[in-house]
Scaffold this motif. Structure first.
Motif, short mmCIF file in Angstrom:
data_model
loop_
_atom_site.label_atom_id
_atom_site.label_comp_id
_atom_site.label_asym_id
_atom_site.label_seq_id
_atom_site.Cartn_x
_atom_site.Cartn_y
_atom_site.Cartn_z
N LEU A 106 0.79 -1.23 0.00
CA LEU A 106 0.00 0.00 0.00
C LEU A 106 0.82 1.28 0.00
CD1 LEU A 106 -2.73 -1.06 2.56
CD2 LEU A 106 -3.10 -0.57 0.15
N PHE A 107 1.99 1.25 0.68
CA PHE A 107 2.71 2.49 0.91
C PHE A 107 4.11 2.54 0.31
CE2 PHE A 107 -0.44 2.26 4.33
CZ PHE A 107 -1.13 3.43 4.05
N VAL A 108 4.50 1.50 -0.42
CA VAL A 108 5.79 1.52 -1.11
C VAL A 108 5.58 1.29 -2.61
CG1 VAL A 108 8.04 0.39 -1.37
CG2 VAL A 108 7.09 0.74 0.92
N THR A 109 5.00 0.17 -2.95
CA THR A 109 4.87 -0.23 -4.35
C THR A 109 4.24 0.83 -5.25
OG1 THR A 109 4.75 -2.53 -3.62
CG2 THR A 109 4.01 -2.05 -5.86
N PRO A 110 3.16 1.49 -4.86
CA PRO A 110 2.55 2.44 -5.81
C PRO A 110 3.20 3.82 -5.86
CG PRO A 110 1.17 2.22 -3.87
CD PRO A 110 2.31 1.26 -3.70
N PHE A 111 4.19 4.09 -5.02
CA PHE A 111 4.76 5.43 -4.94
C PHE A 111 6.12 5.52 -5.62
CE2 PHE A 111 1.72 5.21 -1.51
CZ PHE A 111 1.02 6.38 -1.70
N TYR A 112 6.41 6.68 -6.17
CA TYR A 112 7.67 6.95 -6.85
C TYR A 112 8.28 8.21 -6.22
CZ TYR A 112 6.26 3.45 -10.16
OH TYR A 112 5.89 2.24 -10.72
N PHE A 113 9.61 8.21 -6.11
CA PHE A 113 10.30 9.27 -5.40
C PHE A 113 11.39 9.88 -6.26
CE2 PHE A 113 8.77 5.99 -2.58
CZ PHE A 113 8.02 6.70 -1.66
N GLY A 114 11.26 11.14 -6.57
CA GLY A 114 12.31 11.85 -7.29
C GLY A 114 13.46 12.11 -6.34
N CYS A 115 14.67 11.77 -6.77
CA CYS A 115 15.85 11.87 -5.91
C CYS A 115 16.93 12.72 -6.57
CB CYS A 115 16.43 10.48 -5.64
SG CYS A 115 15.25 9.37 -4.86
N GLU A 116 17.64 13.47 -5.76
CA GLU A 116 18.80 14.21 -6.28
C GLU A 116 19.74 13.21 -6.93
OE1 GLU A 116 19.66 17.49 -6.24
OE2 GLU A 116 17.75 18.08 -5.34
N PRO A 162 24.12 10.36 -2.12
CA PRO A 162 24.59 9.02 -1.80
C PRO A 162 23.55 8.16 -1.08
CG PRO A 162 25.76 10.66 -0.48
CD PRO A 162 24.90 11.40 -1.44
N SER A 163 22.55 8.78 -0.48
CA SER A 163 21.53 7.98 0.20
C SER A 163 20.56 7.30 -0.76
CB SER A 163 20.77 8.84 1.22
OG SER A 163 20.06 9.87 0.59
N ASN A 164 20.67 7.58 -2.06
CA ASN A 164 19.81 6.91 -3.05
C ASN A 164 19.97 5.39 -2.99
OD1 ASN A 164 18.83 9.35 -3.99
ND2 ASN A 164 20.33 9.49 -5.64
N VAL A 165 21.12 4.92 -2.61
CA VAL A 165 21.36 3.48 -2.59
C VAL A 165 20.40 2.75 -1.65
CG1 VAL A 165 23.77 3.72 -3.27
CG2 VAL A 165 23.19 3.57 -0.85
N ALA A 199 11.59 -4.19 1.11
CA ALA A 199 11.09 -3.18 0.17
C ALA A 199 12.20 -2.59 -0.68
CB ALA A 199 10.40 -2.06 0.95
N ARG A 200 11.85 -2.29 -1.91
CA ARG A 200 12.67 -1.50 -2.83
C ARG A 200 11.83 -0.30 -3.22
NH1 ARG A 200 16.76 -3.26 -6.20
NH2 ARG A 200 15.68 -2.27 -7.92
N LEU A 201 12.34 0.88 -2.93
CA LEU A 201 11.60 2.09 -3.27
C LEU A 201 11.75 2.38 -4.76
CD1 LEU A 201 12.59 4.37 -0.28
CD2 LEU A 201 10.60 2.88 -0.50
N ASN A 202 10.75 2.98 -5.32
CA ASN A 202 10.77 3.37 -6.72
C ASN A 202 11.43 4.74 -6.85
OD1 ASN A 202 9.34 1.05 -7.73
ND2 ASN A 202 7.52 1.93 -6.81
N ALA A 203 12.75 4.75 -6.68
CA ALA A 203 13.51 5.99 -6.77
C ALA A 203 13.70 6.36 -8.24
CB ALA A 203 14.87 5.81 -6.11
N ILE A 204 13.60 7.66 -8.51
CA ILE A 204 13.73 8.17 -9.87
C ILE A 204 14.81 9.24 -9.91
CG2 ILE A 204 12.57 9.49 -11.67
CD1 ILE A 204 9.98 8.18 -10.86
N PHE A 205 15.71 9.08 -10.86
CA PHE A 205 16.76 10.06 -11.11
C PHE A 205 16.12 11.41 -11.43
CE2 PHE A 205 19.38 12.29 -14.22
CZ PHE A 205 20.66 12.21 -13.70
#
Length: 169
Positions: free
Chosen positions: A56-66, A70-73, A85-91
């Motif tokens: 509910l709170f990870v899979t459907p969300f996407y996060f724009g990241c700097e 270094p914390s993107n990892v 969980a694997r977050l949907n991080a976006i460059f």
């Protein structure tokens, strides 16, 4: 105080349910009348097992990241993140920022997480491409049609659809 706030902001159904409970927020296992099963914020989510939180709170969300943060990892570290969980991080590119003296260094800077062994090449592909495709392509499968990346985007969407089809069968 809770009843005062409920009367001011909560609406009739919420206030009535709270009054039936004697001003107590959690009703226990009983169901309330008036269409409100529980007054806690998450009751409508019908969470019944831990993995529901991830779904509910990870899979459907996407996060724009700097790009060079270094914390993107952490987004890709399923071993360290709760529930695998694997977050949907976006460059999110820094190229246009005033503090970027050389725009040709933004992507190589972001790739350092792979060079330093903190993320895999597949993680970097998700970060810079596949997560963006999933974000826009799941809403509109033709979003990338006619673009230079259309074939690659279609492949990502097919990959994403395969587990859903297998689960349905």
């Amino acid at each position: 105080m809770l009843l005062d706030l409920a009367e001011k902001y909560g609406g009739e159904a919420f206030t009535a349910a709270l009054k039936r409970q004697g001003g107590q927020f959690f009703p226990g296992e009983e169901k309330l009348t008036g269409g409100i099963a529980n007054l806690d914020d998450y009751s409508a989510c019908e969470i019944s097992q831990k993995r529901d939180w991830r779904d509910l709170f990870v899979t459907p969300f996407y996060f724009g990241c700097e790009a060079d943060d270094p914390s993107n990892v952490w987004a890709f570290n399923a071993r360290a993140n709760p529930l695998g969980a694997r977050l949907n991080a976006i460059f999110s590119s820094d190229i246009g920022h005033f503090d970027v003296p050389d725009m040709t260094e933004v992507v190589p800077e972001a790739y350092e997480m792979v060079e330093d062994g903190l993320a895999s090449a597949a993680d970097f592909r998700d970060f810079t491409f596949a997560n963006v495709v999933r974000l826009f392509g799941r809403q509109n499968p033709r979003f990338f049609a006619g673009s230079r990346v259309a074939a690659a985007a279609e492949a990502v969407l097919r990959e994403a659809a395969a587990p859903a089809r297998a689960a349905a069968e």
